[in-house]
Design a protein around this motif. Structure first.
Motif, mmCIF file in Angstrom:
data_model
loop_
_atom_site.group_PDB
_atom_site.id
_atom_site.type_symbol
_atom_site.label_atom_id
_atom_site.label_comp_id
_atom_site.label_asym_id
_atom_site.label_seq_id
_atom_site.Cartn_x
_atom_site.Cartn_y
_atom_site.Cartn_z
ATOM 1 N N MET A 66 104.964 29.993 56.933
ATOM 2 C CA MET A 66 104.097 28.830 57.031
ATOM 3 C C MET A 66 103.078 29.057 58.142
ATOM 4 N N PRO A 67 101.796 28.796 57.877
ATOM 5 C CA PRO A 67 100.799 28.933 58.949
ATOM 6 C C PRO A 67 101.127 28.027 60.125
ATOM 7 N N SER A 68 100.829 28.497 61.325
ATOM 8 C CA SER A 68 101.023 27.711 62.532
ATOM 9 C C SER A 68 99.723 26.972 62.840
ATOM 10 N N ARG A 69 99.797 25.660 63.054
ATOM 11 C CA ARG A 69 98.607 24.855 63.323
ATOM 12 C C ARG A 69 98.823 24.002 64.564
ATOM 13 N N ASP A 70 97.805 23.941 65.385
ATOM 14 C CA ASP A 70 97.726 22.935 66.427
ATOM 15 C C ASP A 70 96.256 22.550 66.507
ATOM 16 N N PRO A 71 95.901 21.569 67.332
ATOM 17 C CA PRO A 71 94.517 21.091 67.320
ATOM 18 C C PRO A 71 93.467 22.150 67.684
ATOM 19 N N GLU A 72 93.855 23.247 68.338
ATOM 20 C CA GLU A 72 92.868 24.211 68.797
ATOM 21 C C GLU A 72 92.984 25.594 68.159
ATOM 22 N N THR A 73 94.107 25.902 67.515
ATOM 23 C CA THR A 73 94.287 27.245 66.968
ATOM 24 C C THR A 73 94.893 27.190 65.576
ATOM 25 N N LEU A 74 94.707 28.278 64.860
ATOM 26 C CA LEU A 74 95.347 28.458 63.558
ATOM 27 C C LEU A 74 95.796 29.910 63.488
ATOM 28 N N PHE A 75 97.046 30.136 63.178
ATOM 29 C CA PHE A 75 97.580 31.481 63.013
ATOM 30 C C PHE A 75 98.227 31.539 61.639
ATOM 31 N N VAL A 76 97.760 32.471 60.808
ATOM 32 C CA VAL A 76 98.281 32.622 59.449
ATOM 33 C C VAL A 76 98.846 34.036 59.311
ATOM 34 N N PRO A 77 100.153 34.218 59.504
ATOM 35 C CA PRO A 77 100.738 35.544 59.301
ATOM 36 C C PRO A 77 100.530 35.990 57.853
ATOM 37 N N PRO A 78 100.444 37.294 57.605
ATOM 38 C CA PRO A 78 100.099 37.787 56.270
ATOM 39 C C PRO A 78 100.965 37.243 55.142
ATOM 40 N N ALA A 79 102.238 37.112 55.364
ATOM 41 C CA ALA A 79 103.136 36.686 54.287
ATOM 42 C C ALA A 79 103.085 35.181 54.023
ATOM 43 N N THR A 80 102.351 34.419 54.832
ATOM 44 C CA THR A 80 102.374 32.965 54.677
ATOM 45 C C THR A 80 101.153 32.401 53.956
ATOM 46 N N ALA A 81 100.103 33.199 53.768
ATOM 47 C CA ALA A 81 98.926 32.697 53.065
ATOM 48 C C ALA A 81 99.287 32.421 51.613
ATOM 49 N N GLU A 82 98.828 31.282 51.109
ATOM 50 C CA GLU A 82 99.024 30.968 49.691
ATOM 51 C C GLU A 82 98.206 31.961 48.863
ATOM 52 N N VAL A 83 98.813 32.488 47.806
ATOM 53 C CA VAL A 83 98.137 33.438 46.929
ATOM 54 C C VAL A 83 97.965 32.795 45.557
ATOM 55 N N VAL A 84 96.726 32.801 45.071
ATOM 56 C CA VAL A 84 96.401 32.285 43.746
ATOM 57 C C VAL A 84 96.064 33.495 42.878
ATOM 58 N N PRO A 85 96.964 33.881 41.974
ATOM 59 C CA PRO A 85 96.731 35.074 41.160
ATOM 60 C C PRO A 85 95.562 34.897 40.193
ATOM 61 N N LEU A 86 94.857 35.995 39.970
ATOM 62 C CA LEU A 86 93.766 36.045 38.997
ATOM 63 C C LEU A 86 94.085 37.153 37.990
ATOM 64 N N PRO A 87 93.457 37.105 36.837
ATOM 65 C CA PRO A 87 93.685 38.184 35.864
ATOM 66 C C PRO A 87 93.265 39.539 36.446
ATOM 67 N N ASP A 88 93.705 40.602 35.828
ATOM 68 C CA ASP A 88 93.346 41.974 36.215
ATOM 69 C C ASP A 88 93.815 42.338 37.615
ATOM 70 N N GLY A 89 94.871 41.700 38.107
ATOM 71 C CA GLY A 89 95.438 42.067 39.397
ATOM 72 C C GLY A 89 94.747 41.462 40.595
ATOM 73 N N GLY A 90 93.743 40.631 40.382
ATOM 74 C CA GLY A 90 93.043 40.001 41.494
ATOM 75 C C GLY A 90 93.795 38.793 42.020
ATOM 76 N N ALA A 91 93.310 38.259 43.152
ATOM 77 C CA ALA A 91 93.934 37.072 43.729
ATOM 78 C C ALA A 91 93.059 36.489 44.828
ATOM 79 N N PHE A 92 93.147 35.168 44.971
ATOM 80 C CA PHE A 92 92.643 34.478 46.155
ATOM 81 C C PHE A 92 93.787 34.416 47.149
ATOM 82 N N HIS A 93 93.514 34.750 48.402
ATOM 83 C CA HIS A 93 94.468 34.574 49.497
ATOM 84 C C HIS A 93 93.862 33.468 50.358
ATOM 85 N N LEU A 94 94.478 32.290 50.345
ATOM 86 C CA LEU A 94 93.923 31.122 51.020
ATOM 87 C C LEU A 94 94.328 31.155 52.494
ATOM 88 N N LEU A 95 93.358 31.386 53.360
ATOM 89 C CA LEU A 95 93.632 31.615 54.780
ATOM 90 C C LEU A 95 93.433 30.387 55.648
#
Length: 156
Positions: free
Chosen positions: A1-30
């Motif tokens: 899960m991304p870490s949030r506070d009023p001044e910072t945002l930390f998104v470790p690689p394994a916690t970004a939501e991934v929206v798969p696309l055809p042909d192996g593509g994807a959105f990684h929501l940061l």
């Protein structure tokens, strides 16, 4: 899960939501505007060889920056084709009609930052459903203002 506070945002690689696309593509929501106090929105977009990232559109409120992490992206910026190999940065001002995708011969990996930020994660989720045929593209038309994505006529 991304870490949030009023001044910072930390998104470790394994916690970004991934929206798969055809042909192996994807959105990684940061980072969405809600995560950054409206300062910016960021995502990573991976597209398969020759895949379209977005057809002609513009943003009325925000500038958009693309950094090509790997591969080659092809842009059309106000009608002018631009080829952007890995390491390239493209910054698009509000109101500029643009489209982009992967070059025909290889996938592309893009870091995309929109500033000021707009809450657009739902837009990317819906694009995933559209690309998989689970939702119709026309369903986005009423939400162009909400997502600050204004689609140009197909001839633009």
């Amino acid at each position: 899960m991304p870490s949030r506070d009023p001044e910072t945002l930390f998104v470790p690689p394994a916690t970004a939501e991934v929206v798969p696309l055809p042909d192996g593509g994807a959105f990684h929501l940061l980072a969405d505007a809600v995560d950054t106090g409206g300062a910016l929105g960021a995502n990573r977009l991976v597209l398969g060889a020759g895949a379209t990232g977005a057809g002609p559109h513009h943003h009325a409120l925000s500038s958009e920056m693309f950094y090509v992490l790997a591969g080659t992206a092809e842009f059309v910026l106000d009608g002018t084709p631009v080829t952007a190999p890995a390491g390239s940065t493209v910054v698009i001002a509000p109101g500029t009609i643009h489209a982009f995708g992967a070059a025909p011969d290889a996938p592309v990996d893009l870091l995309i930052v929109l500033t000021p930020g707009i809450d657009r994660f739902e837009y990317f989720r819906r694009l995933g459903r559209i690309r998989h045929g689970d939702e119709d593209f026309d369903s986005l038309l009423p939400d162009q203002q909400r997502f600050d994505v204004h689609f140009a006529a197909p001839t633009a």
